[in-house]
Design a protein around this motif. Structure first.
Motif, short mmCIF file in Angstrom:
data_model
loop_
_atom_site.label_atom_id
_atom_site.label_comp_id
_atom_site.label_asym_id
_atom_site.label_seq_id
_atom_site.Cartn_x
_atom_site.Cartn_y
_atom_site.Cartn_z
N ARG A 1 -40.21 -3.15 -53.43
CA ARG A 1 -41.17 -3.27 -52.32
C ARG A 1 -42.21 -4.33 -52.63
O ARG A 1 -42.58 -5.13 -51.78
CB ARG A 1 -41.84 -1.93 -52.04
CG ARG A 1 -41.05 -1.05 -51.09
CD ARG A 1 -41.90 0.07 -50.55
NE ARG A 1 -42.24 1.04 -51.55
CZ ARG A 1 -41.49 2.09 -51.86
NH1 ARG A 1 -40.36 2.30 -51.24
NH2 ARG A 1 -41.87 2.94 -52.79
N ASP B 1 -32.70 -22.27 -38.85
CA ASP B 1 -31.79 -23.37 -39.19
C ASP B 1 -31.21 -24.03 -37.95
O ASP B 1 -31.20 -25.25 -37.84
CB ASP B 1 -30.62 -22.84 -40.05
CG ASP B 1 -31.11 -22.13 -41.29
OD1 ASP B 1 -32.20 -22.49 -41.76
OD2 ASP B 1 -30.41 -21.24 -41.78
N GLY C 1 -40.68 -8.91 -45.57
CA GLY C 1 -41.45 -7.93 -46.35
C GLY C 1 -41.20 -6.57 -45.76
O GLY C 1 -40.07 -6.12 -45.66
N SER D 1 -29.02 -10.17 -45.42
CA SER D 1 -28.35 -9.25 -46.32
C SER D 1 -27.00 -9.89 -46.69
O SER D 1 -26.79 -11.07 -46.42
CB SER D 1 -28.19 -7.90 -45.63
OG SER D 1 -27.74 -6.94 -46.55
N ASN E 1 -32.83 -6.45 -47.81
CA ASN E 1 -32.97 -5.08 -48.30
C ASN E 1 -33.37 -5.12 -49.77
O ASN E 1 -33.01 -6.06 -50.49
CB ASN E 1 -31.65 -4.32 -48.15
CG ASN E 1 -31.27 -4.17 -46.69
OD1 ASN E 1 -32.12 -3.90 -45.85
ND2 ASN E 1 -30.00 -4.37 -46.39
N PRO E 2 -34.07 -4.07 -50.21
CA PRO E 2 -34.47 -4.05 -51.62
C PRO E 2 -33.32 -4.29 -52.58
O PRO E 2 -33.42 -5.06 -53.51
CB PRO E 2 -35.05 -2.64 -51.79
CG PRO E 2 -35.55 -2.28 -50.45
CD PRO E 2 -34.59 -2.91 -49.48
N GLU F 1 -25.08 -11.96 -43.89
CA GLU F 1 -25.74 -13.23 -43.52
C GLU F 1 -25.64 -14.23 -44.66
O GLU F 1 -25.48 -15.43 -44.44
CB GLU F 1 -27.20 -12.99 -43.17
CG GLU F 1 -27.43 -12.22 -41.86
CD GLU F 1 -27.42 -10.73 -42.05
OE1 GLU F 1 -27.26 -10.29 -43.21
OE2 GLU F 1 -27.56 -9.99 -41.07
N LEU G 1 -40.56 -7.71 -52.20
CA LEU G 1 -40.34 -8.02 -50.78
C LEU G 1 -41.65 -8.46 -50.11
O LEU G 1 -41.66 -9.38 -49.30
CB LEU G 1 -39.80 -6.79 -50.05
CG LEU G 1 -38.30 -6.53 -50.12
CD1 LEU G 1 -37.96 -5.22 -49.42
CD2 LEU G 1 -37.53 -7.66 -49.47
N GLU G 2 -42.72 -7.77 -50.47
CA GLU G 2 -44.02 -8.08 -49.86
C GLU G 2 -44.50 -9.47 -50.27
O GLU G 2 -45.01 -10.24 -49.46
CB GLU G 2 -45.08 -7.04 -50.27
CG GLU G 2 -44.84 -5.64 -49.74
CD GLU G 2 -45.37 -5.46 -48.32
OE1 GLU G 2 -45.73 -6.46 -47.68
OE2 GLU G 2 -45.38 -4.30 -47.86
N SER H 1 -38.74 -14.91 -39.35
CA SER H 1 -38.86 -15.23 -40.78
C SER H 1 -40.28 -15.13 -41.28
O SER H 1 -40.52 -15.18 -42.48
CB SER H 1 -38.36 -16.65 -41.05
OG SER H 1 -37.06 -16.80 -40.58
N VAL I 1 -43.26 -12.87 -48.68
CA VAL I 1 -43.86 -13.35 -47.42
C VAL I 1 -45.37 -13.54 -47.58
O VAL I 1 -46.08 -13.74 -46.60
CB VAL I 1 -43.55 -12.38 -46.26
CG1 VAL I 1 -42.07 -12.45 -45.92
CG2 VAL I 1 -43.97 -10.96 -46.57
N SER J 1 -32.81 -21.06 -47.05
CA SER J 1 -33.18 -21.04 -45.64
C SER J 1 -34.37 -20.09 -45.44
O SER J 1 -34.41 -19.02 -46.06
CB SER J 1 -31.99 -20.54 -44.82
OG SER J 1 -32.43 -20.02 -43.60
N PRO J 2 -35.33 -20.44 -44.58
CA PRO J 2 -36.46 -19.53 -44.35
C PRO J 2 -36.00 -18.16 -43.84
O PRO J 2 -36.68 -17.16 -44.04
CB PRO J 2 -37.28 -20.24 -43.26
CG PRO J 2 -36.82 -21.64 -43.25
CD PRO J 2 -35.42 -21.66 -43.79
N ASP J 3 -34.84 -18.12 -43.20
CA ASP J 3 -34.33 -16.85 -42.67
C ASP J 3 -33.84 -15.91 -43.77
O ASP J 3 -33.49 -14.77 -43.50
CB ASP J 3 -33.17 -17.10 -41.70
CG ASP J 3 -33.63 -17.80 -40.43
OD1 ASP J 3 -34.84 -17.75 -40.16
OD2 ASP J 3 -32.79 -18.39 -39.74
N THR K 1 -34.09 -7.88 -38.08
CA THR K 1 -35.06 -8.07 -39.17
C THR K 1 -34.80 -7.24 -40.41
O THR K 1 -35.32 -7.54 -41.48
CB THR K 1 -36.48 -7.73 -38.69
OG1 THR K 1 -36.55 -6.31 -38.44
CG2 THR K 1 -36.85 -8.49 -37.44
N VAL L 1 -35.24 -14.21 -45.87
CA VAL L 1 -35.97 -12.94 -46.00
C VAL L 1 -35.41 -11.86 -45.06
O VAL L 1 -35.73 -10.69 -45.22
CB VAL L 1 -37.49 -13.11 -45.74
CG1 VAL L 1 -38.16 -13.81 -46.89
CG2 VAL L 1 -37.74 -13.83 -44.42
N THR L 2 -34.58 -12.26 -44.11
CA THR L 2 -33.92 -11.24 -43.26
C THR L 2 -32.40 -11.24 -43.49
O THR L 2 -31.66 -10.70 -42.70
CB THR L 2 -34.20 -11.49 -41.76
OG1 THR L 2 -33.70 -12.78 -41.40
CG2 THR L 2 -35.68 -11.43 -41.45
#
Lengths: 306, 423
Positions: B391, A146, A256, B250, B190-191, B253, B394-395, A166, B398, B243-245, A251, B247-248
């Motif tokens: 899992r 961003d 994933g 929690s 996180n899951p 954030e 999450l996989e 990402s 991406v 936001s593309p972020d 990360t 995936v990271t």
């Protein structure tokens, strides 16, 4: 009275038991005790926990389950994938860090850089003394899709954007760079110390024999850097097999499961109170690190470097 | 002699008062709001029990688990534990040292404000593991000024959300001249983060189960569930509303994205509102309502994510007094303090004056409510099944699929196979 008079004093007894280095051993004893209590005892406890049922692991009388936790861990496809990810990342990180550190140290020890070398030394060592969490938080911001500085700079230069943390395809490179920023200064310092001890006459002899740069480097310089290479490679191996902080901060094992390294996976298991499997993973990692570190040490000591 | 007598008397007096004084320690994860609430409740409790002091300690949720389980198993437990029902279930499972409060509850006179549904999310395996103290409600929020900027009303349906998201991304709703805004704030690092968001989509849409029903049937490939799950996955991937972020991301954030003004629609927990009404945060610039409607024939809802309650460890150091304080948390005084500080309660028979319209959404609910199903309380194997489901999701976030429907069908089959292997 006679008996008391003839009894050897404590210092005599200590000298008899410990030999002429008795004083040294006496002074070292507190630190040895601390090492055992603070260093070895937790490891022993962790290994013990790996043989217990998770639910009872922290109770006064844990239930021992033999190798059940290890069987479960080895049967877990997520762990298998995590182990391969960790090994791949370690190989990449060790090679990249040592190669860059070696050439950076060569650059810093060059006679051509007589002035201003301290600035470069300071720049590369400062990250080592920076709190790692703080450093990685900054890297996380820099990689942000961003508002990150990395993509802002790339865009300003008319280059395509970097996927950063990402995307699966770029996350390994992203954390490799962040970790290199943090660790490489340490390896450079070790190499610099070794460079300072090089026998310059060998270099001059090779020069007189008209050896080229590459031949001088591989046949004269590199063999003399064996102590630094051994120390750095073993330290780096241990460091990167245990990669954890960068994952927690940047990360969280993703995207994933792309950075779900063994240390982080064990931590997640521990966090979920799966103490048995978590400590089994930690013990497996500990064993792998010990075996690889000793193997690397043995190889570096035996290898003919000339 | 006089000096000796004086010393003896002083010692006796000190010993006596020390024997009488009790400090109740309660572990929770409610942060500063929780600390303030327990401090206020503790002061009120002190009026009846002058020698009792209440001390609360807040841990991040993950740490709360580990510390609680370790403490109960090593007989170093606090006097009380406070958290969500499903989290206490896990402590029960891993320690077996949480007191059954059924008899305590049966002996309480003033409990008519608790419905049978409330009590169901207090019982586990035949025992009452918590006294239910706060309903956990989570609504859907949208930035008011952003909606006005793009000429939209509060989104009621999923189509509305999609349209508003596109506008929030494209039309610079914060007016800063930068392309830096997103439609939605979610989390997926996180899951548990990811599945929590899916739960909100699912229960908010009025469905009753996320993965498995009470009879043990996998539901994700049933048409309505499949539709919600596919839209959820597309939110991260095909649609790019987040936001593309993400995936990271929690919880911390996700909150940065919300509070930093980078996403216009988000989850609003009852405990968030007081903070977000504050001048330094969102300054009340948000509306709260039900989660978006996905189906014409199913009512959308605000999600009841369970019940927060107080549990008493079997090995609590001051167990009798801990039970008294647990009962006190259901009093009008403690409940009023709970609403004031944390934004949630189970009683409604007290003054609601001065609450913002956003806080009234939760304090005086006038909308549909749909509660989590808590499959872990029905199926012993659920946590492991859910871990596999996490899992997989999450996989795939991406690794976007061309045919999401076929992916969900195949995933359902894998979940059935996993369920069968765990039964």
């Amino acid at each position: 009275m006679t008996t008391r008079a003839n009894a050897p004093s404590v210092s005599v007894l200590a000298r008899r038991w410990l030999g002429e280095n008795a004083t040294f051993y006496l002074f070292a004893a507190p630190f040895a005790a601390l090492t055992i209590v603070m260093g070895l005892w937790p490891i022993a406890l962790s290994i013990q926990t790996s043989f217990t049922e998770s639910y009872t692991a922290l109770s006064p009388q844990p239930t021992y389950v033999g190798f059940a936790n290890y069987i479960e861990v080895f049967g877990d496809p997520v762990f298998t994938k995590s182990a391969w990810l960790t090994l791949r990342y370690t190989v990449l990180a060790v090679v990249l860090n040592l190669v860059i550190a070696l050439f950076y140290a060569m650059f810093l020890s060059s006679v051509l850089l007589s002035r201003g070398a301290w600035i470069f030394k300071l720049c590369c060592f400062l990250p080592v003394v920076t709190p790692d969490v703080a450093g990685y938080i900054v890297w996380k911001w820099m990689y942000s899709g961003d508002f990150g500085a990395v993509n802002a700079a790339l865009t300003a230069l008319g280059l395509p954007e970097f996927g950063g943390v990402s995307q699966v395809s770029t996350v390994t490179l992203a954390i490799l760079i962040a970790e290199m920023w943090y660790h490489v200064g340490f390896y450079v310092v070790i190499f610099l110390a070794n460079f300072a001890m090089l026998d310059r006459t060998l270099d001059e002899a090779a020069h007189l024999d008209k050896a080229g740069f590459w031949r001088k480097f591989t046949r004269v310089t590199l063999p003399q850097l064996r102590p630094a290479i051994t120390i750095n490679s073993i330290y780096a191996l241990i460091q990167f097999l245990k990669t954890f902080t960068v994952v927690v901060v940047i990360t969280k094992g993703g995207p994933g499961t792309a950075t779900n390294f063994v240390s982080y996976y064990a931590y997640r298991q521990f966090d979920q109170a799966q103490y048995g499997t978590a400590t089994a993973m930690a013990t497996i990692l500990f064993s792998v690190i010990m075996v690889l570190a000793f193997a690397l040490y043995w190889y570096n000591q035996r290898r003919d470097w000339r | 002699m006089k000096l000796k007598a004086l010393l003896a008397g002083t010692t006796l007096a000190l010993g006596g008062s020390m024997a009488m004084a009790e400090e109740l320690v309660i572990w929770h994860d409610l942060g500063d709001n929780g600390i303030n609430w327990f401090a206020e409740a503790g002061e009120a409790f002190k009026k009846m029990h002058p020698d009792v002091t209440v001390k609360s300690v807040s841990f991040p949720t993950d740490q709360w688990y580990g510390k609680s389980i370790a403490a109960l198993n090593t007989n170093t437990a606090p006097d009380l534990l406070y958290n969500n029902y499903e989290r206490v279930i896990r402590v029960v499972d891993q320690t077996g040292k949480v007191m059954d409060l059924s008899d305590v509850f049966a002996g309480m006179a003033d409990t008519g404000f608790l419905s049978e549904a409330d009590l169901n999310v207090a019982r586990y395996d035949g025992n009452m593991i918590i006294l239910p103290v706060q309903r956990v409600q989570m609504g859907f929020g949208a930035r008011k000024s952003w909606l006005e900027a793009v000429g939209e009303d509060f989104p009621e349906t999923w189509e509305d959300v999609q349209r508003v998201s596109a506008k929030f991304i494209a039309e610079d709703p914060d007016g800063n001249g930068k392309d830096d805004t997103y439609g939605l704030a979610l989390e997926a690092a996180n899951p548990r983060d990811l599945i929590h968001m899916l739960d909100l989509y699912t229960f908010g849409a009025g469905l009753r189960h996320t993965l498995i029903d009470g009879a043990g049937e996998i539901v994700i490939d049933e048409p309505k569930h499949k539709q919600v799950l596919v839209e959820f996955l597309k939110t991260f991937t095909d649609y790019g509303y987040v936001s593309p972020d993400t995936v990271t991301h929690s919880f911390p954030e996700m909150y940065q994205v919300i509070e930093g003004g980078r996403a216009g629609m988000f989850r609003v927990g009852d405990w968030n509102v007081k903070k977000w009404d504050g001048a330094d945060v969102l300054n009340g610039d948000f509306l709260v309502g039900e989660w978006p409607q996905h189906f014409d024939d199913v009512d959308n809802a605000v999600v009841i994510g369970g019940m927060r309650g107080v549990a008493v460890p079997d090995n609590a150091p001051n167990k009798d007094m801990a039970i008294e304080f647990a009962k006190f948390l259901l009093s009008v005084e403690a409940q009023q303090a709970s609403l004031n500080n944390v934004g949630a309660a189970v009683r409604g028979d007290f003054a609601l004056d001065g609450l913002s319209e956003r806080r009234l959404v939760f304090a005086q609910p006038a909308h549909n409510l749909n509660a989590y199903d808590f499959p872990e309380s029905v199926h012993a194997f659920y946590p492991e099944l859910e871990a596999d489901f996490h899992r997989e999701l999450l996989e795939v976030l991406v690794d976007p699929q061309d045919d999401w429907g076929a992916y969900v069908d195949a995933l359902a089959e894998r979940m059935r196979a996993k369920r069968d292997s765990l039964k």
